[in-house]
Design a protein around this motif. Structure first.
Motif, PDB file in Angstrom:
ATOM      1  N   VAL A 185     -15.544   4.402  34.447  1.00 26.79           N
ATOM      2  CA  VAL A 185     -14.859   3.164  34.849  1.00 26.79           C
ATOM      3  C   VAL A 185     -14.254   3.350  36.240  1.00 26.79           C
ATOM      4  O   VAL A 185     -14.401   2.486  37.115  1.00 26.79           O
ATOM      5  CB  VAL A 185     -13.789   2.759  33.812  1.00 26.79           C
ATOM      6  N   SER A 186     -13.588   4.481  36.467  1.00 27.93           N
ATOM      7  CA  SER A 186     -12.949   4.702  37.767  1.00 27.93           C
ATOM      8  C   SER A 186     -13.958   4.786  38.901  1.00 27.93           C
ATOM      9  O   SER A 186     -13.643   4.460  40.042  1.00 27.93           O
ATOM     10  CB  SER A 186     -12.087   5.969  37.738  1.00 27.93           C
ATOM     11  N   MET A 187     -15.169   5.234  38.577  1.00 31.69           N
ATOM     12  CA  MET A 187     -16.212   5.351  39.594  1.00 31.69           C
ATOM     13  C   MET A 187     -17.075   4.093  39.691  1.00 31.69           C
ATOM     14  O   MET A 187     -18.011   4.038  40.489  1.00 31.69           O
ATOM     15  CB  MET A 187     -17.110   6.558  39.290  1.00 31.69           C
ATOM     16  N   GLY A 188     -16.769   3.076  38.879  1.00 29.60           N
ATOM     17  CA  GLY A 188     -17.550   1.846  38.906  1.00 29.60           C
ATOM     18  C   GLY A 188     -18.985   2.058  38.465  1.00 29.60           C
ATOM     19  O   GLY A 188     -19.920   1.562  39.098  1.00 29.60           O
ATOM     20  N   ARG A 189     -19.174   2.784  37.358  1.00 35.67           N
ATOM     21  CA  ARG A 189     -20.521   3.122  36.889  1.00 35.67           C
ATOM     22  C   ARG A 189     -20.783   2.526  35.505  1.00 35.67           C
ATOM     23  O   ARG A 189     -20.827   3.234  34.497  1.00 35.67           O
ATOM     24  CB  ARG A 189     -20.685   4.636  36.867  1.00 35.67           C
ATOM     25  N   PRO A 190     -20.986   1.203  35.428  1.00 35.36           N
ATOM     26  CA  PRO A 190     -21.213   0.574  34.124  1.00 35.36           C
ATOM     27  C   PRO A 190     -22.478   1.065  33.427  1.00 35.36           C
ATOM     28  O   PRO A 190     -22.512   1.155  32.203  1.00 35.36           O
ATOM     29  CB  PRO A 190     -21.293  -0.918  34.443  1.00 35.36           C
ATOM     30  N   GLN A 191     -23.515   1.410  34.175  1.00 34.23           N
ATOM     31  CA  GLN A 191     -24.741   1.902  33.546  1.00 34.23           C
ATOM     32  C   GLN A 191     -24.491   3.252  32.873  1.00 34.23           C
ATOM     33  O   GLN A 191     -25.034   3.535  31.806  1.00 34.23           O
ATOM     34  CB  GLN A 191     -25.879   2.007  34.554  1.00 34.23           C
ATOM     35  N   ALA A 192     -23.662   4.094  33.473  1.00 34.26           N
ATOM     36  CA  ALA A 192     -23.331   5.380  32.856  1.00 34.26           C
ATOM     37  C   ALA A 192     -22.591   5.162  31.540  1.00 34.26           C
ATOM     38  O   ALA A 192     -22.829   5.881  30.565  1.00 34.26           O
ATOM     39  CB  ALA A 192     -22.500   6.229  33.809  1.00 34.26           C
ATOM     40  N   LEU A 193     -21.718   4.150  31.501  1.00 32.96           N
ATOM     41  CA  LEU A 193     -21.030   3.812  30.247  1.00 32.96           C
ATOM     42  C   LEU A 193     -22.034   3.390  29.179  1.00 32.96           C
ATOM     43  O   LEU A 193     -21.951   3.822  28.018  1.00 32.96           O
ATOM     44  CB  LEU A 193     -20.033   2.675  30.470  1.00 32.96           C
ATOM     45  N   ARG A 194     -22.976   2.555  29.557  1.00 31.64           N
ATOM     46  CA  ARG A 194     -24.004   2.120  28.605  1.00 31.64           C
ATOM     47  C   ARG A 194     -24.844   3.302  28.130  1.00 31.64           C
ATOM     48  O   ARG A 194     -25.152   3.422  26.939  1.00 31.64           O
ATOM     49  CB  ARG A 194     -24.892   1.045  29.234  1.00 31.64           C
ATOM     50  N   ASN A 195     -25.218   4.176  29.055  1.00 32.51           N
ATOM     51  CA  ASN A 195     -26.024   5.346  28.684  1.00 32.51           C
ATOM     52  C   ASN A 195     -25.284   6.247  27.698  1.00 32.51           C
ATOM     53  O   ASN A 195     -25.883   6.760  26.754  1.00 32.51           O
ATOM     54  CB  ASN A 195     -26.430   6.135  29.928  1.00 32.51           C
ATOM     55  N   LEU A 196     -23.990   6.424  27.915  1.00 41.37           N
ATOM     56  CA  LEU A 196     -23.181   7.219  26.990  1.00 41.37           C
ATOM     57  C   LEU A 196     -23.169   6.568  25.614  1.00 41.37           C
ATOM     58  O   LEU A 196     -23.372   7.236  24.601  1.00 41.37           O
ATOM     59  CB  LEU A 196     -21.761   7.379  27.532  1.00 41.37           C
ATOM     60  N   GLY A 197     -22.974   5.270  25.573  1.00 46.57           N
ATOM     61  CA  GLY A 197     -22.972   4.546  24.300  1.00 46.57           C
ATOM     62  C   GLY A 197     -24.302   4.654  23.584  1.00 46.57           C
ATOM     63  O   GLY A 197     -24.349   4.867  22.365  1.00 46.57           O
ATOM     64  N   HIS A 198     -25.396   4.537  24.324  1.00 46.52           N
ATOM     65  CA  HIS A 198     -26.730   4.669  23.723  1.00 46.52           C
ATOM     66  C   HIS A 198     -26.945   6.079  23.182  1.00 46.52           C
ATOM     67  O   HIS A 198     -27.499   6.250  22.088  1.00 46.52           O
ATOM     68  CB  HIS A 198     -27.829   4.327  24.733  1.00 46.52           C
ATOM     69  N   ALA A 199     -26.524   7.087  23.944  1.00 48.56           N
ATOM     70  CA  ALA A 199     -26.695   8.474  23.504  1.00 48.56           C
ATOM     71  C   ALA A 199     -25.934   8.723  22.199  1.00 48.56           C
ATOM     72  O   ALA A 199     -26.460   9.347  21.268  1.00 48.56           O
ATOM     73  CB  ALA A 199     -26.227   9.444  24.593  1.00 48.56           C
ATOM     74  N   LEU A 200     -24.712   8.215  22.114  1.00 48.74           N
ATOM     75  CA  LEU A 200     -23.916   8.399  20.897  1.00 48.74           C
ATOM     76  C   LEU A 200     -24.518   7.643  19.715  1.00 48.74           C
ATOM     77  O   LEU A 200     -24.545   8.157  18.595  1.00 48.74           O
ATOM     78  CB  LEU A 200     -22.473   7.969  21.136  1.00 48.74           C
ATOM     79  N   ALA A 201     -25.016   6.442  19.962  1.00 47.91           N
ATOM     80  CA  ALA A 201     -25.628   5.656  18.886  1.00 47.91           C
ATOM     81  C   ALA A 201     -26.896   6.336  18.376  1.00 47.91           C
ATOM     82  O   ALA A 201     -27.109   6.441  17.161  1.00 47.91           O
ATOM     83  CB  ALA A 201     -25.934   4.242  19.377  1.00 47.91           C
TER      84      ALA A 201
END
Length: 98
Positions: A20-36
């Motif tokens: 979030v601090s780095m403005g990386r929404p795709q990285a957030l999505r990728n993390l969520g996908h990896a956990l799912a």
């Protein structure tokens, strides 16, 4: 998604705050996908995990199983469906695990 240990929850929170601090929404999505994805495997086929991440075979002594999903190594307890650790692939896992 299955439960996270307190340590894993803190690791995920740190990653999310960083993205979030780095403005990386795709990285957030990728993390969520990896956990799912990892959660589905852990619940349905826990035997698919490795005894340790390939770069760190000596981590097998912790008795966890490991999955590589996306750019993350995910540690889990094969006896109890819980994610015990979430590490970016370039993390210093041995020094952050113990």
């Amino acid at each position: 998604m299955i439960a996270l240990s307190p340590e894993a929850a803190a690791q995920v929170e740190r990653l999310e705050l960083y993205y979030v601090s780095m403005g990386r929404p795709q990285a957030l999505r990728n993390l969520g996908h990896a956990l799912a994805e990892a959660s589905l495997i852990i619940v349905n086929a826990p035997e698919r995990g490795l005894t340790a991440p390939r770069p760190y075979p000596y981590l097998a002594e912790f008795g966890l199983s490991w999955l590589k999903r996306g750019r993350y190594w995910i540690a889990y307890d094969p006896a109890v469906p819980i994610i015990a650790g979430v590490f970016f692939e370039t993390d210093d896992i041995p020094n952050r695990l113990g």
